[in-house]
Design a protein around this motif. Structure first.
Motif, PDB file in Angstrom:
ATOM      1  N   ASN A  36       0.818  -1.208   0.000  1.00 57.25           N
ATOM      2  CA  ASN A  36       0.000   0.000   0.000  1.00 57.25           C
ATOM      3  C   ASN A  36       0.856   1.264   0.000  1.00 57.25           C
ATOM      4  O   ASN A  36       0.514   2.244  -0.648  1.00 57.25           O
ATOM      5  N   LYS A  37       1.975   1.212   0.700  1.00 51.82           N
ATOM      6  CA  LYS A  37       2.866   2.374   0.773  1.00 51.82           C
ATOM      7  C   LYS A  37       3.526   2.640  -0.578  1.00 51.82           C
ATOM      8  O   LYS A  37       3.646   3.788  -1.001  1.00 51.82           O
ATOM      9  N   THR A  38       3.958   1.574  -1.264  1.00 50.62           N
ATOM     10  CA  THR A  38       4.670   1.720  -2.541  1.00 50.62           C
ATOM     11  C   THR A  38       3.738   1.729  -3.747  1.00 50.62           C
ATOM     12  O   THR A  38       4.188   1.967  -4.864  1.00 50.62           O
ATOM     13  N   LYS A  39       2.455   1.423  -3.519  1.00 50.51           N
ATOM     14  CA  LYS A  39       1.457   1.343  -4.605  1.00 50.51           C
ATOM     15  C   LYS A  39       1.809   0.258  -5.626  1.00 50.51           C
ATOM     16  O   LYS A  39       1.515   0.378  -6.810  1.00 50.51           O
ATOM     17  N   LYS A  40       2.456  -0.813  -5.145  1.00 49.37           N
ATOM     18  CA  LYS A  40       2.799  -1.955  -5.997  1.00 49.37           C
ATOM     19  C   LYS A  40       1.972  -3.149  -5.554  1.00 49.37           C
ATOM     20  O   LYS A  40       1.769  -3.365  -4.357  1.00 49.37           O
ATOM     21  N   PRO A  41       1.517  -3.984  -6.498  1.00 49.86           N
ATOM     22  CA  PRO A  41       0.814  -5.205  -6.103  1.00 49.86           C
ATOM     23  C   PRO A  41       1.782  -6.210  -5.470  1.00 49.86           C
ATOM     24  O   PRO A  41       2.991  -6.111  -5.649  1.00 49.86           O
ATOM     25  N   MET A  42       1.213  -7.157  -4.768  1.00 54.60           N
ATOM     26  CA  MET A  42       2.022  -8.228  -4.179  1.00 54.60           C
ATOM     27  C   MET A  42       2.111  -9.392  -5.151  1.00 54.60           C
ATOM     28  O   MET A  42       1.158  -9.705  -5.858  1.00 54.60           O
ATOM     29  N   LEU A  43       3.270 -10.024  -5.166  1.00 52.64           N
ATOM     30  CA  LEU A  43       3.471 -11.286  -5.858  1.00 52.64           C
ATOM     31  C   LEU A  43       3.534 -12.329  -4.746  1.00 52.64           C
ATOM     32  O   LEU A  43       4.492 -12.359  -3.982  1.00 52.64           O
ATOM     33  N   LEU A  44       2.486 -13.128  -4.627  1.00 53.33           N
ATOM     34  CA  LEU A  44       2.404 -14.154  -3.584  1.00 53.33           C
ATOM     35  C   LEU A  44       2.907 -15.465  -4.171  1.00 53.33           C
ATOM     36  O   LEU A  44       2.274 -16.031  -5.067  1.00 53.33           O
ATOM     37  N   PHE A  45       4.036 -15.933  -3.674  1.00 54.71           N
ATOM     38  CA  PHE A  45       4.667 -17.159  -4.181  1.00 54.71           C
ATOM     39  C   PHE A  45       4.349 -18.297  -3.226  1.00 54.71           C
ATOM     40  O   PHE A  45       4.923 -18.399  -2.148  1.00 54.71           O
ATOM     41  N   PHE A  46       3.403 -19.142  -3.622  1.00 53.30           N
ATOM     42  CA  PHE A  46       3.035 -20.330  -2.852  1.00 53.30           C
ATOM     43  C   PHE A  46       3.978 -21.447  -3.278  1.00 53.30           C
ATOM     44  O   PHE A  46       3.961 -21.863  -4.439  1.00 53.30           O
ATOM     45  N   THR A  47       4.805 -21.921  -2.336  1.00 54.14           N
ATOM     46  CA  THR A  47       5.873 -22.855  -2.684  1.00 54.14           C
ATOM     47  C   THR A  47       6.083 -23.930  -1.625  1.00 54.14           C
ATOM     48  O   THR A  47       5.803 -23.722  -0.451  1.00 54.14           O
ATOM     49  N   GLY A  48       6.566 -25.049  -2.065  1.00 50.78           N
ATOM     50  CA  GLY A  48       7.071 -26.093  -1.175  1.00 50.78           C
ATOM     51  C   GLY A  48       8.576 -26.115  -1.377  1.00 50.78           C
ATOM     52  O   GLY A  48       9.103 -26.923  -2.150  1.00 50.78           O
TER      53      GLY A  48
END
Length: 153
Positions: A36-48
């Motif tokens: 929210n501070k940087t106005k960038k979306p998150m890249l959520l890496f779901f990993t094993g």
């Protein structure tokens, strides 16, 4: 004396490489705040990370490359949501990651989800942008897919 000098140079070089590395958040609330501070979306890496062959391959072929490093710094906040089998995790991280796996309907690894979020009444409220996984063809092919997803936001 010469050996000491060489050791010092190698040590300094390794610190430089680490400093250039990417920051992967593991706390979703902190990641949302940065997003929210940087106005960038998150890249959520779901990993094993310690058992999933495709996750390890994605890391090696894309996520640890200079091309991805430059792209990520400019475009996203990185979040690693790990489901290891051998690496210990705190109960809080396990609970957070399991909740996010259910919230996003993640059924296989690796999955990368792009999202934004706000905190409402103390809980994250996510807006999904799109998702992908392993893409053959190295960083250029993967980044083309990611850029396509981010253009829809």
């Amino acid at each position: 004396m010469r050996k000491v000098f060489i050791i010092v140079l190698v040590a300094m070089g390794s610190f430089g490489v680490q400093a250039q590395g990417l920051k992967w958040e593991t706390d979703i609330n902190k990641a949302i705040s940065v997003s929210n501070k940087t106005k960038k979306p998150m890249l959520l890496f779901f990993t094993g990370s310690d058992w999933c062959g495709w996750c390890i391959r994605l890391q090696k072929e894309v996520l640890k490359t200079p091309e991805f490093l430059a792209w990520a710094k400019k475009n996203v906040v990185l979040v690693e949501l790990d489901y290891p089998r051998r690496t210990p995790q705190s109960d809080a991280i396990k609970a957070q990651n399991n909740g996010l796996q259910q919230a996003f309907g993640i059924q296989g690894f690796p999955t990368i989800y792009f999202a934004t979020a706000k905190i409402k009444e103390g809980k994250p409220s996510f807006t999904g942008i799109g998702s992908t996984g392993y893409v053959a063809g190295g960083p250029t092919a993967w980044l083309a897919v990611a850029d396509g997803i981010l253009k829809t936001k």
